[in-house]
Write a protein that holds these residues in place. Structure first.
Motif, PDB file in Angstrom:
ATOM      1  N   LEU A  22       0.982  -1.255   0.046  1.00 59.68           N
ATOM      2  CA  LEU A  22       0.175   0.036   0.000  1.00 59.68           C
ATOM      3  C   LEU A  22       0.890   1.218  -0.079  1.00 59.68           C
ATOM      4  O   LEU A  22       0.748   2.270  -0.673  1.00 59.68           O
ATOM      5  CB  LEU A  22      -1.026   0.064   1.206  1.00 59.68           C
ATOM      6  N   VAL A  25       2.471   2.104  -3.193  1.00 59.38           N
ATOM      7  CA  VAL A  25       1.639   2.672  -4.337  1.00 59.38           C
ATOM      8  C   VAL A  25       1.312   4.184  -3.991  1.00 59.38           C
ATOM      9  O   VAL A  25       1.346   4.986  -4.835  1.00 59.38           O
ATOM     10  CB  VAL A  25       0.249   1.925  -4.221  1.00 59.38           C
ATOM     11  N   HIS A 140      -7.984   4.755  -0.191  1.00 58.32           N
ATOM     12  CA  HIS A 140      -6.937   3.185  -0.136  1.00 58.32           C
ATOM     13  C   HIS A 140      -7.308   2.546   1.090  1.00 58.32           C
ATOM     14  O   HIS A 140      -6.909   2.935   2.453  1.00 58.32           O
ATOM     15  CB  HIS A 140      -5.672   3.513  -0.169  1.00 58.32           C
ATOM     16  N   ASP A 141      -8.102   1.324   0.957  1.00 55.50           N
ATOM     17  CA  ASP A 141      -7.995   0.335   1.858  1.00 55.50           C
ATOM     18  C   ASP A 141      -8.964   0.531   3.188  1.00 55.50           C
ATOM     19  O   ASP A 141      -9.302   1.753   3.150  1.00 55.50           O
ATOM     20  CB  ASP A 141      -6.718  -0.179   2.534  1.00 55.50           C
ATOM     21  N   THR A 162     -10.043   2.076  -3.568  1.00 53.66           N
ATOM     22  CA  THR A 162      -9.121   1.296  -4.074  1.00 53.66           C
ATOM     23  C   THR A 162      -8.875   0.112  -3.105  1.00 53.66           C
ATOM     24  O   THR A 162      -8.494   0.529  -1.908  1.00 53.66           O
ATOM     25  CB  THR A 162      -7.933   2.060  -4.635  1.00 53.66           C
ATOM     26  N   HIS A 164      -6.440  -2.640  -1.890  1.00 49.70           N
ATOM     27  CA  HIS A 164      -5.275  -3.483  -2.123  1.00 49.70           C
ATOM     28  C   HIS A 164      -5.373  -4.949  -1.428  1.00 49.70           C
ATOM     29  O   HIS A 164      -4.333  -5.537  -1.810  1.00 49.70           O
ATOM     30  CB  HIS A 164      -4.245  -2.735  -1.267  1.00 49.70           C
ATOM     31  N   THR A 213      -9.318  -2.398  -7.964  1.00 47.53           N
ATOM     32  CA  THR A 213      -8.381  -3.169  -7.120  1.00 47.53           C
ATOM     33  C   THR A 213      -7.218  -3.320  -7.881  1.00 47.53           C
ATOM     34  O   THR A 213      -7.179  -2.771  -9.315  1.00 47.53           O
ATOM     35  CB  THR A 213      -9.072  -4.349  -6.789  1.00 47.53           C
ATOM     36  N   VAL A 214      -6.116  -3.908  -7.367  1.00 52.91           N
ATOM     37  CA  VAL A 214      -4.903  -3.686  -7.790  1.00 52.91           C
ATOM     38  C   VAL A 214      -4.243  -4.555  -9.078  1.00 52.91           C
ATOM     39  O   VAL A 214      -3.136  -4.581  -9.573  1.00 52.91           O
ATOM     40  CB  VAL A 214      -3.947  -3.412  -6.730  1.00 52.91           C
ATOM     41  N   ASN A 247      -0.684  -2.453 -10.228  1.00 53.69           N
ATOM     42  CA  ASN A 247       0.291  -1.641  -9.756  1.00 53.69           C
ATOM     43  C   ASN A 247       1.644  -1.657 -10.636  1.00 53.69           C
ATOM     44  O   ASN A 247       1.731  -2.402 -11.593  1.00 53.69           O
ATOM     45  CB  ASN A 247       0.706  -2.059  -8.405  1.00 53.69           C
TER      46      ASN A 247
END
Ligand code: ADP
Length: 483
Positions: A22, A25, A140-141, A162, A164, A213-214, A247
């Motif tokens: 994370l 990124v 994020h998360d 997003t 992770h 998602t990644v 990513n």
């Protein structure tokens, strides 16, 4: 094209605070997005490492009472990162890990801590900082999962969630709804409720306008019960706004031609120089000089997710086949003990460093022959991308982002000259053993192995293409909202 303002919200950002991918990124994406005319400011908690890593700061927002203590938002920079830091000492001025206390348990007030972060994001979203109006909140998360919910309550801007790692849910008891500033009507299937509790991740998945998602592979997997952690129904329902964007890695931080951490710099045209790094690594890890043995490596959290128990079970077979193993990682105490024991029992063939060590991670990538990533699930995975760039051939389970980023050395791919590594399935002891055997066979064919290394090193693992996709998503979202 005018720059579009995005407020990223995250609990980690490299190089200031990192426990996993994370941070990589959130640390690298802003610079790549800047080239796409997306201006990212990142809101992070004021952990000691973050406050200490800032240059000059300016107070841009104050609140007297945020969960029984004062809070300010500091604007500052760290390298090319434009940061907003939630300075609330009673919540974040604590030593060690961001999520767990010295006793190894979650901080008891984690719900309040990350709620404060998300409420601050929503306030900024409606103009709490003079002269700054983001068009999108990028959460994020789970730590940022409540931000889309608060943004919805406040009538804030569009939001993107997003994921992770879907395994971490950010749970809090239902009784905390009021304390977290969430109205009772938000507690339900169409809200923040998940199995009778509050889930910050669920909040993000439900209230965000877009979910990413990644990796494309993980985006598909999480819509199934095997990988969905109970969110698969919701994710299938939202499939129209869910996508996977791979990513990248920071190719200046991870550059074997100019890496201050490694002994001998090299690129694809000077691969012979790489051997000096392998010699140095064997020495560092207490491994015997044995250039004909494939040197497998692991750089990982030592957890079941990462399949580290599978690897321990495979060790006797790998040793019998003449391989060596170098491990850098930390995590589950039982797995740490297992690897320590393996290093004692197979001294000179298995070398283990328990801990977190950025420089050694670089030395490993530059020295190992093959990187093992036997994850049971893997949203994207970064270590295999670094491995590709460093000519360490990835040997990965066929899941999520691993399947999306490594081209298996099957007959067709070898014939076409495009293979970059070895994929195996299923993520089991036998699957991994077979993957390692195949890697060993390829390794003994020096020409074939060199081609794998060269193909991997030529692969584009930078943020350029992913940043373009995020930029398109943000612009499209803002345009459809305005329409
Ligand atoms: P996750 O985020 O699930 O832990 P990723 O592969 O996405 O896994 O990212 C892990 C990141 O952390 C990579 O940058 C990797 O190099 C780094 N890393 C993991 N363990 C260690 C360690 N023990 N020492 C140094 N770096 C590590």
């Amino acid at each position: 094209m005018i720059a579009l303002r995005v407020l990223a919200v995250a609990s980690e950002v490299f190089p200031l605070i990192k426990t996993g991918g994370l941070a990589d990124v959130t640390g690298a994406l802003p610079a790549a997005l800047a080239r796409e005319k997306i201006a990212v400011r990142t809101l992070v908690p004021g952990y000691p490492a973050v406050i200490g890593g800032l240059g000059r700061t300016r107070v841009v927002m104050r609140r007297d009472d945020v969960f029984s203590g004062p809070a300010r938002v500091l604007a500052g920079r760290a390298g090319d990162l434009d940061l907003l830091v939630l300075d609330a000492p009673h919540l974040f001025d604590r030593p060690g890990n961001p999520y767990v206390g010295p006793d190894g348990n979650d901080w008891p007030d984690n719900a309040e801590r990350f709620s404060a972060l998300c409420q601050t994001a929503a306030s900024i979203g409606i103009g709490a900082i003079k002269g700054y109006q983001p068009a999108v909140i990028h959460a994020h998360d789970w730590q940022a999962g409540l931000a889309p919910a608060y943004a919805r309550l406040e009538g804030g801007p569009a939001s993107v969630m997003t994921v992770h790692n879907l395994a971490f849910h950010g749970r809090a008891p239902a009784s905390m709804m009021g304390r977290l500033g969430l109205p009772p009507e938000m507690f339900g299937v169409d809200g923040v409720e998940f199995h009778g509790a509050i889930s910050a991740l669920k909040a993000g998945l439900h209230y965000a306008d877009r979910i990413t998602t990644v990796s494309p592979g993980y985006a598909a997997e999480i819509q199934t019960p095997a990988f969905g952690w109970g969110f698969e129904g919701l994710l299938r329902h939202r499939a129209g706004v869910l996508s996977g964007i791979l990513n990248g890695i920071d190719t200046t931080v991870w550059n074997p031609a100019a890496d201050p951490a490694i002994k001998a710099g090299y690129d694809v045209t000077s691969l012979d120089r790489r051997a000096a790094n392998t010699v140095a690594l064997r020495e560092r890890m207490g491994l015997l000089p044995d250039p004909i043995a494939p040197l497998f490596g692991v750089i990982s959290r030592l957890t079941d997710q990462k399949g580290m128990d599978l690897l321990l079970a495979c060790l006797p077979g790998m040793l019998a086949d003449g391989g060596q193993l170098a491990v850098l990682g930390s995590g589950d105490p039982a797995l740490e003990a297992g690897f320590r024991r393996a290093a004692r029992e197979a001294a000179g063939r298995v070398g283990v460093v328990i801990g977190y060590d950025e420089a050694l991670a670089h030395q490993m990538q530059a020295g190992i022959d093959a990187l093992l990533v036997p994850s049971r699930f893997e949203p994207c995975g970064l270590t295999q991308l670094c491995a590709l760039r460093y000519g360490a051939v990835p040997v990965v389970s066929r899941v999520g982002g691993l399947a999306d980023t490594v081209i298996d050395a099957n007959a067709a791919a070898l014939g076409a000259g495009v293979a970059t590594g070895v994929q195996f399935a299923p993520s089991s002891v036998d699957g991994l053993a077979e993957g390692m055997r195949r890697a060993g066979t390829l390794f003994r064919d020096r020409g074939a192995w060199r081609r794998l290394m060269g193909n991997g090193m030529a692969a584009d693992v930078s943020w350029t293409a992913p940043a373009r996709q995020y930029a398109m998503l943000f612009r499209h979202l803002v345009e459809t909202r305005a329409a």
